[in-house]
Design a protein around this motif. Structure first.
Motif, PDB file in Angstrom:
ATOM      1  N   THR A 158       0.814  -1.216   0.000  1.00 37.24           N
ATOM      2  CA  THR A 158       0.000   0.000   0.000  1.00 37.24           C
ATOM      3  C   THR A 158       0.846   1.264   0.000  1.00 37.24           C
ATOM      4  N   VAL A 159       1.990   1.233   0.677  1.00 38.43           N
ATOM      5  CA  VAL A 159       2.769   2.449   0.926  1.00 38.43           C
ATOM      6  C   VAL A 159       3.088   3.247  -0.343  1.00 38.43           C
ATOM      7  N   PRO A 160       3.533   2.634  -1.433  1.00 44.40           N
ATOM      8  CA  PRO A 160       3.845   3.455  -2.616  1.00 44.40           C
ATOM      9  C   PRO A 160       2.656   4.257  -3.137  1.00 44.40           C
ATOM     10  N   TYR A 161       1.458   3.834  -2.794  1.00 46.39           N
ATOM     11  CA  TYR A 161       0.256   4.517  -3.252  1.00 46.39           C
ATOM     12  C   TYR A 161      -0.253   5.559  -2.250  1.00 46.39           C
ATOM     13  N   THR A 162       0.502   5.757  -1.166  1.00 51.04           N
ATOM     14  CA  THR A 162       0.136   6.791  -0.187  1.00 51.04           C
ATOM     15  C   THR A 162       0.860   8.113  -0.458  1.00 51.04           C
ATOM     16  N   LEU A 163       1.462   8.258  -1.640  1.00 48.37           N
ATOM     17  CA  LEU A 163       2.135   9.508  -1.991  1.00 48.37           C
ATOM     18  C   LEU A 163       1.245  10.712  -1.696  1.00 48.37           C
ATOM     19  N   ARG A 164       1.815  11.709  -1.011  1.00 52.95           N
ATOM     20  CA  ARG A 164       1.170  12.958  -0.627  1.00 52.95           C
ATOM     21  C   ARG A 164       0.202  12.802   0.542  1.00 52.95           C
ATOM     22  N   ASN A 165       0.016  11.595   1.029  1.00 54.21           N
ATOM     23  CA  ASN A 165      -0.677  11.395   2.300  1.00 54.21           C
ATOM     24  C   ASN A 165       0.390  11.411   3.402  1.00 54.21           C
ATOM     25  N   PRO A 166       0.089  11.972   4.583  1.00 54.27           N
ATOM     26  CA  PRO A 166       1.118  12.018   5.640  1.00 54.27           C
ATOM     27  C   PRO A 166       1.659  10.647   6.020  1.00 54.27           C
ATOM     28  N   LEU A 167       0.904   9.598   5.761  1.00 52.35           N
ATOM     29  CA  LEU A 167       1.396   8.260   6.073  1.00 52.35           C
ATOM     30  C   LEU A 167       2.694   7.958   5.333  1.00 52.35           C
ATOM     31  N   TYR A 168       2.879   8.517   4.163  1.00 49.41           N
ATOM     32  CA  TYR A 168       4.115   8.285   3.412  1.00 49.41           C
ATOM     33  C   TYR A 168       5.302   8.857   4.177  1.00 49.41           C
ATOM     34  N   HIS A 169       5.146  10.066   4.673  1.00 43.36           N
ATOM     35  CA  HIS A 169       6.209  10.682   5.464  1.00 43.36           C
ATOM     36  C   HIS A 169       6.394   9.959   6.795  1.00 43.36           C
ATOM     37  N   TRP A 170       5.303   9.745   7.521  1.00 46.49           N
ATOM     38  CA  TRP A 170       5.406   9.101   8.835  1.00 46.49           C
ATOM     39  C   TRP A 170       6.076   7.740   8.731  1.00 46.49           C
ATOM     40  N   THR A 171       5.653   6.951   7.732  1.00 45.92           N
ATOM     41  CA  THR A 171       6.201   5.613   7.578  1.00 45.92           C
ATOM     42  C   THR A 171       7.716   5.649   7.430  1.00 45.92           C
ATOM     43  N   HIS A 172       8.202   6.511   6.585  1.00 47.65           N
ATOM     44  CA  HIS A 172       9.641   6.528   6.319  1.00 47.65           C
ATOM     45  C   HIS A 172      10.428   7.226   7.423  1.00 47.65           C
ATOM     46  N   LEU A 173       9.815   8.203   8.089  1.00 49.16           N
ATOM     47  CA  LEU A 173      10.464   8.783   9.269  1.00 49.16           C
ATOM     48  C   LEU A 173      10.638   7.733  10.364  1.00 49.16           C
ATOM     49  N   GLU A 174       9.622   6.896  10.546  1.00 49.50           N
ATOM     50  CA  GLU A 174       9.678   5.887  11.605  1.00 49.50           C
ATOM     51  C   GLU A 174      10.626   4.747  11.255  1.00 49.50           C
ATOM     52  N   LEU A 175      10.813   4.482   9.976  1.00 51.44           N
ATOM     53  CA  LEU A 175      11.824   3.492   9.587  1.00 51.44           C
ATOM     54  C   LEU A 175      13.233   4.042   9.794  1.00 51.44           C
ATOM     55  N   LYS A 176      13.399   5.338   9.502  1.00 50.26           N
ATOM     56  CA  LYS A 176      14.719   5.953   9.665  1.00 50.26           C
ATOM     57  C   LYS A 176      15.083   6.095  11.131  1.00 50.26           C
ATOM     58  N   ASN A 177      14.102   6.425  11.933  1.00 49.27           N
ATOM     59  CA  ASN A 177      14.331   6.603  13.372  1.00 49.27           C
ATOM     60  C   ASN A 177      13.202   5.921  14.125  1.00 49.27           C
ATOM     61  N   PRO A 178      13.442   4.773  14.757  1.00 48.45           N
ATOM     62  CA  PRO A 178      14.724   4.353  15.333  1.00 48.45           C
ATOM     63  C   PRO A 178      15.504   3.312  14.553  1.00 48.45           C
ATOM     64  N   PHE A 179      15.032   2.816  13.411  1.00 43.86           N
ATOM     65  CA  PHE A 179      15.649   1.633  12.815  1.00 43.86           C
ATOM     66  C   PHE A 179      16.832   1.939  11.905  1.00 43.86           C
ATOM     67  N   GLY A 180      17.009   3.211  11.532  1.00 45.01           N
ATOM     68  CA  GLY A 180      18.128   3.557  10.665  1.00 45.01           C
ATOM     69  C   GLY A 180      17.956   3.085   9.239  1.00 45.01           C
ATOM     70  N   ILE A 181      16.730   2.783   8.838  1.00 43.98           N
ATOM     71  CA  ILE A 181      16.449   2.272   7.492  1.00 43.98           C
ATOM     72  C   ILE A 181      16.015   3.426   6.600  1.00 43.98           C
ATOM     73  N   THR A 182      16.728   3.598   5.487  1.00 45.42           N
ATOM     74  CA  THR A 182      16.405   4.696   4.567  1.00 45.42           C
ATOM     75  C   THR A 182      15.842   4.198   3.248  1.00 45.42           C
ATOM     76  N   ASP A 183      15.675   2.897   3.114  1.00 48.82           N
ATOM     77  CA  ASP A 183      15.040   2.366   1.904  1.00 48.82           C
ATOM     78  C   ASP A 183      13.583   2.815   1.847  1.00 48.82           C
ATOM     79  N   VAL A 184      13.093   3.077   0.643  1.00 48.54           N
ATOM     80  CA  VAL A 184      11.679   3.361   0.450  1.00 48.54           C
ATOM     81  C   VAL A 184      10.927   2.036   0.523  1.00 48.54           C
ATOM     82  N   LEU A 185       9.897   1.989   1.361  1.00 45.15           N
ATOM     83  CA  LEU A 185       9.155   0.739   1.551  1.00 45.15           C
ATOM     84  C   LEU A 185       8.253   0.470   0.347  1.00 45.15           C
TER      85      LEU A 185
END
Length: 474
Positions: free
Chosen positions: A96-123
């Motif tokens: 689902t994530v690639p289709y959430t472009l421009r929804n805040p979930l896209y930002h939140w998802t990747h912010l939460e992967l980056k911190n705390p997990f240190g993951i910068t890949d696009v889900l």
């Protein structure tokens, strides 16, 4: 010929459009600790220092934001609230994530992967398995308590019914955990006269918990006041109300006594002796009682206003409340707020108050209403709270900050909170701080504010942390 290069997604300068914004964020906002003065974190998980077997348990269980997006994308309910495996649920979220472009979930998802997990890949489906495994490998070191410490959280205020035992808060306090975890008094069920059957069941629980016979309105108030006192003993400093609107109808107490007696009558299921006017009067009366108790103790009262809940009757019946079927309502707010706050102020019983608005059409209503009752006794005594629920995203935060700036003092604002059930939602504080610094940075570079980085940086730090620390007395 110069070639423009698109900024990298989610770089260290994410959302920071100017050099001044970057300085404000990295040098001033980023290092500040967090006071999470309103959230829905489960205190039992903090008490037990819960460890999570999979990222799905930490990230997707109970997250109705993600469920709504998945349903919209055509994902079956089995992968949201159903019996699919943790991997299957995560896989469907990654789909689902690639289709959430421009929804805040896209930002939140990747912010939460980056911190705390240190993951910068696009889900995405292509990265789902590697991200899932990488997160799961780190989970043994990211328990509930470790996550709070990782994000430098100093205070957490949970949301608790008056009848909650608070045993988990007591256990946390005895454990000498470095993060202060305090209850907040949420008496919505204690005034919910809309459903007499549920209300009678609640009164029965009050009887059992307080070991007091309840036959009259006075008995009921005495029992609830004993719970208010108990919360205070446990360190509570805030109350909270989740309402469509503040109720402020006129009443006389004898009317309320009659309404309460009728509520306790054993009518047949589905029957009601109460008119809509009766219900509003009862709620109005109860709100005043709670507000006066809060004033006596010097607590802060919070009002989350404007949600239209449980719209999907079928899904409410099948899945229960808080599963993703709510929306923004268009309830009238201004007149009742004025009567309620004005009546308390007139009797010198208005405590510190935060108003959270869910309908952006009412932002200016809230931003001007608070100024009517800021009397100089407390800095920012009545607050226009941060963007809430559907509005705790970039556009919603900017609109709230701009309305408050234009019609009040944003410098007195007590800042962001998570309002979340997830221990990784503290990335929303980072999101808020980047948005805040970008607004100030743009104003400076546009010549709309003086280029005094130290002074503006202090204001930023106040909004991020110090205002809340002073306001709540932490």
């Amino acid at each position: 010929m110069n070639t423009l290069v698109a900024p990298t997604f989610l770089s260290d300068d994410f959302l920071l459009q100017t050099e001044t914004a970057r300085r404000l964020y990295h040098d001033y906002a980023r290092p500040m600790p967090i006071i999470d003065y309103h959230c829905h974190l489960p205190p039992d998980q903090i008490a037990a220092d819960k460890h999570y077997d999979t990222i799905t348990q930490l990230w997707l269980y109970g997250d109705h934001y993600k469920w709504r997006a998945m349903r919209t994308h055509g994902i079956d309910e089995r992968y949201c609230t159903g019996d699919a495996s943790d991997w299957e649920k995560f896989e469907k979220w990654a789909e689902t994530v690639p289709y959430t472009l421009r929804n805040p979930l896209y930002h939140w998802t990747h912010l939460e992967l980056k911190n705390p997990f240190g993951i910068t890949d696009v889900l995405s489906p292509a990265t789902a398995r590697s991200v899932y495994d990488a997160c799961n490998e780190q989970l043994p070191h990211l328990s509930a308590r470790e996550l709070l410490k990782h994000f430098d959280v100093r205070v957490v205020c949970t949301t608790d019914d008056p009848l909650d035992s608070l045993e988990h808060h007591r256990a946390i306090a005895k454990s000498n955990f470095s993060v202060k975890v305090l209850p907040a008094f949420r008496p919505d069920k204690a005034m919910a006269a809309d459903d007499p059957i549920a209300f009678r069941a609640y009164v029965q629980k009050v009887t059992e918990v307080t070991n007091r016979e309840i036959r009259t309105l006075a008995h009921y108030l005495d029992a609830l006041k004993s719970r208010h006192d108990y919360f205070a003993e446990m360190g509570c400093r805030l109350s909270d109300h989740g309402l469509e609107m503040v109720y402020a109808d006129s009443y006389v107490e004898s009317e309320i006594e009659t309404i309460f007696k009728n509520l306790l009558l054993d009518w047949q299921e589905g029957a009601s002796v109460l008119s809509p006017a009766d219900i509003r009067k009862f709620k109005s009366f109860m709100l005043v009682q709670f507000a006066e108790w809060d004033h006596e103790k010097g607590w802060t009262q919070q009002f989350h206003l404007g949600a239209l809940r449980n719209n999907n009757i079928r899904r409410l019946r099948e899945l229960g409340p808080d599963t993703g079927w709510d929306s923004i309502g268009d309830f009238p707010q201004a007149a009742s707020l004025s009567r309620f706050l004005g009546g308390l102020d007139d009797r010198n019983k208005l405590t510190k108050t935060i108003l959270y608005n869910l309908n952006p059409a009412d932002n200016e209503v809230m931003a001007t209403m608070i100024g009517n009752f800021n009397d100089g006794s407390v800095r920012g005594k009545v607050q226009f709270g941060s963007g809430w629920w559907f509005l705790d995203q970039k556009d919603g935060m900017e609109k709230q900050l701009n309305a408050l700036s234009n019609m009040g003092l944003v410098s007195s604002f007590v800042g962001m909170l998570t309002d979340s059930r997830s221990f990784v939602s503290y990335s929303r504080h980072e999101y808020f701080r980047r948005i805040l610094c970008n607004l100030f940075g743009n104003d400076i570079e546009n010549g709309e504010l003086p280029n005094d980085i130290d002074w503006v940086g202090q204001i930023v730090q106040d909004i991020c942390y110090r205002n809340a620390e002073r306001y709540f007395g932490f």
